[in-house]
Design a protein around this motif. Structure first.
Motif, PDB file in Angstrom:
ATOM      1  N   THR B 117       0.826  -1.214   0.000  1.00  0.00           N
ATOM      2  CA  THR B 117       0.000   0.000   0.000  1.00  0.00           C
ATOM      3  C   THR B 117       0.860   1.263   0.000  1.00  0.00           C
ATOM      4  OG1 THR B 117      -0.123  -0.074   2.420  1.00  0.00           O
ATOM      5  CG2 THR B 117      -1.911  -1.140   1.219  1.00  0.00           C
ATOM      6  N   ALA B 118       2.125   1.117  -0.369  1.00  0.00           N
ATOM      7  CA  ALA B 118       3.054   2.250  -0.293  1.00  0.00           C
ATOM      8  C   ALA B 118       2.552   3.458  -1.097  1.00  0.00           C
ATOM      9  CB  ALA B 118       4.429   1.826  -0.787  1.00  0.00           C
ATOM     10  N   ARG B 119       1.872   3.228  -2.178  1.00  0.00           N
ATOM     11  CA  ARG B 119       1.403   4.340  -3.024  1.00  0.00           C
ATOM     12  C   ARG B 119       0.006   4.818  -2.617  1.00  0.00           C
ATOM     13  NH1 ARG B 119       2.432   3.652  -9.162  1.00  0.00           N
ATOM     14  NH2 ARG B 119       2.065   5.892  -9.026  1.00  0.00           N
ATOM     15  N   HIS B 168      -7.466   6.586  -7.482  1.00  0.00           N
ATOM     16  CA  HIS B 168      -6.914   5.300  -7.056  1.00  0.00           C
ATOM     17  C   HIS B 168      -6.918   4.281  -8.194  1.00  0.00           C
ATOM     18  CE1 HIS B 168      -7.419   5.950  -2.434  1.00  0.00           C
ATOM     19  NE2 HIS B 168      -6.377   6.568  -2.942  1.00  0.00           N
ATOM     20  N   VAL B 169      -7.902   4.402  -9.082  1.00  0.00           N
ATOM     21  CA  VAL B 169      -7.924   3.498 -10.243  1.00  0.00           C
ATOM     22  C   VAL B 169      -6.661   3.708 -11.075  1.00  0.00           C
ATOM     23  CG1 VAL B 169      -9.060   3.047 -12.457  1.00  0.00           C
ATOM     24  CG2 VAL B 169     -10.429   3.236 -10.379  1.00  0.00           C
ATOM     25  N   GLU B 170      -6.304   4.961 -11.276  1.00  0.00           N
ATOM     26  CA  GLU B 170      -5.103   5.268 -12.073  1.00  0.00           C
ATOM     27  C   GLU B 170      -3.861   4.686 -11.414  1.00  0.00           C
ATOM     28  OE1 GLU B 170      -4.620   9.425 -12.930  1.00  0.00           O
ATOM     29  OE2 GLU B 170      -6.660   9.576 -13.740  1.00  0.00           O
ATOM     30  N   THR B 171      -3.747   4.866 -10.094  1.00  0.00           N
ATOM     31  CA  THR B 171      -2.558   4.367  -9.394  1.00  0.00           C
ATOM     32  C   THR B 171      -2.551   2.845  -9.362  1.00  0.00           C
ATOM     33  OG1 THR B 171      -2.796   6.320  -8.012  1.00  0.00           O
ATOM     34  CG2 THR B 171      -1.149   4.738  -7.335  1.00  0.00           C
ATOM     35  N   MET B 176      -0.389  -2.289 -11.433  1.00  0.00           N
ATOM     36  CA  MET B 176      -0.547  -3.519 -12.224  1.00  0.00           C
ATOM     37  C   MET B 176       0.510  -3.576 -13.323  1.00  0.00           C
ATOM     38  SD  MET B 176      -4.665  -3.769 -12.609  1.00  0.00           S
ATOM     39  CE  MET B 176      -5.709  -4.371 -11.290  1.00  0.00           C
ATOM     40  N   GLN B 177       0.726  -2.448 -13.957  1.00  0.00           N
ATOM     41  CA  GLN B 177       1.723  -2.427 -15.039  1.00  0.00           C
ATOM     42  C   GLN B 177       3.131  -2.657 -14.499  1.00  0.00           C
ATOM     43  OE1 GLN B 177       0.586   1.195 -17.408  1.00  0.00           O
ATOM     44  NE2 GLN B 177       0.637  -0.374 -18.981  1.00  0.00           N
TER      45      GLN B 177
END
Lengths: 110, 229
Positions: B117-119, B168-171, B176-177
């Motif tokens: 959860t670092a980001r 949060h979706v973007e992060t 995932m990438q």
């Protein structure tokens, strides 16, 4: 944490979710079968019958649990545990606790 | 199957075929062939009721399908979830037992929750909470992160973006990438605008068949009635 240790903890966690029902059934069996046997002085050979009675109630708990919480297994699948292994662990754990409880009750009251 | 072993062994290839599922008279999935490779994000799109969740569950092994063949590098792995380190699955419904705190769930899954959860620093105060005490979006996010960071070769995600707020979706998509370098991801989600840009391969489930979309994916999605024309 090794896989085995993780899976044992997972079985313990799963047992907590069904413990109220299984514990209630254990209490009923002890009250309805063991206590009268102790009062009548024939508690000596009652343990196998008690355990069989307890084991016979496991399918009922399994069925009710499936009906109440059909999505309860996902976390355990992600820990590589199948339904069968989970329930085998739960039945073994509950059977052991039940026998221990029955022995204790008999030791105190007989 | 640790990360180190995966790297030594090279890319892992997950293949599934022979999956036929019907409900009553209705055939939901016909003959399906699906392939995911470590280092790839594979998108699975389809209309409601097309069988996307059922397909993921069949691959995971939670749903027994008589003729299903799920293989990793050619070796049959059925049910796949029994193989440690192979794959995990995020269902649409809550994943974690209600009595479990996030920190304890992470420990059981072998995940460093701080790193996972670092980001998302706003999740840190929630580590001691249970899933039911979180908002729907935060619960979804943290479950996706736990499985994404777990040491498995593949992750199957059913609606990972559902209810998660856009920032949060973007992060999460960036995570995932980043993590696809060490695992293969199979994602189904109706938020196609977020899913398509991160996918290396896109499948569409259409009338029980699995179609591989190449070229102008959006145009094909319109042709098959998944997007409005």
């Amino acid at each position: 944490m090794t896989i085995l240790a993780t899976q044992l903890r997972a079985v313990g966690l799963f047992y907590r979710s069904v413990a109220p029902l299984m514990g209630g059934i254990s209490g009923l069996i002890l009250l309805a079968v063991l206590l009268p046997a102790i009062v009548e002085g024939r508690s000596g050979g009652v343990m196998p019958a008690l355990l069989l009675t307890k084991l016979a109630t496991a399918p009922v708990v399994w069925y009710l649990s499936e009906q109440w919480r059909p999505g309860q297994y996902w976390f355990y699948f992600n820990l590589h545990l199948s339904r069968r292994r989970l329930w085998a662990g739960v039945v073994a754990l509950d059977g052991g606790l039940f026998l221990g409880g029955a022995w204790l009750v008999r030791a105190v009251l007989a | 199957m640790s990360s180190a072993r995966q790297q030594l062994a090279g890319p892992q290839v997950l293949e599934a075929d022979g999956i036929r599922i019907g409900f009553g008279e209705r055939q939901v999935l016909g003959s399906i062939y699906l392939r995911v490779q470590t280092g790839q994000i594979v998108g699975l799109l389809g209309r409601n009721g097309s069988g996307k969740s059922v397909l993921l569950q069949a691959i995971f092994g939670a749903r027994a399908v008589p003729d299903a063949s799920v293989r990793v590098n050619g070796q049959r792995v059925v049910p796949a979830f029994r193989q440690p380190g192979l794959l995990n699955y995020l269902p649409q419904e809550p994943l974690l037992p209600p009595s479990l705190t996030l920190a304890r769930a992470a420990k059981l899954l072998g995940v460093d929750i701080g790193a996972a959860t670092a980001r998302f620093p706003e999740l840190r105060p929630q580590f001691g909470r249970r899933l039911g005490e979180l908002s729907g979006g935060s619960a979804r996010l943290v479950q996706a992160l736990l499985l994404l960071h777990a040491d498995t070769a593949f992750s199957l995600f059913d609606e990972p973006f559902s209810g998660v707020m856009p920032v949060h979706v973007e992060t999460l998509a960036e995570e995932m990438q980043r993590l696809k370098q060490r695992k293969g991801l199979l994602i189904t989600d109706h938020r196609y605008a977020e899913v398509l840009p991160i996918c290396d391969v896109v499948y569409l489930l259409h009338q029980g068949r699995l179609l591989t979309l190449e070229g102008d994916v959006r145009e094909q999605l319109r042709d098959y009635g998944y997007l409005a024309s």
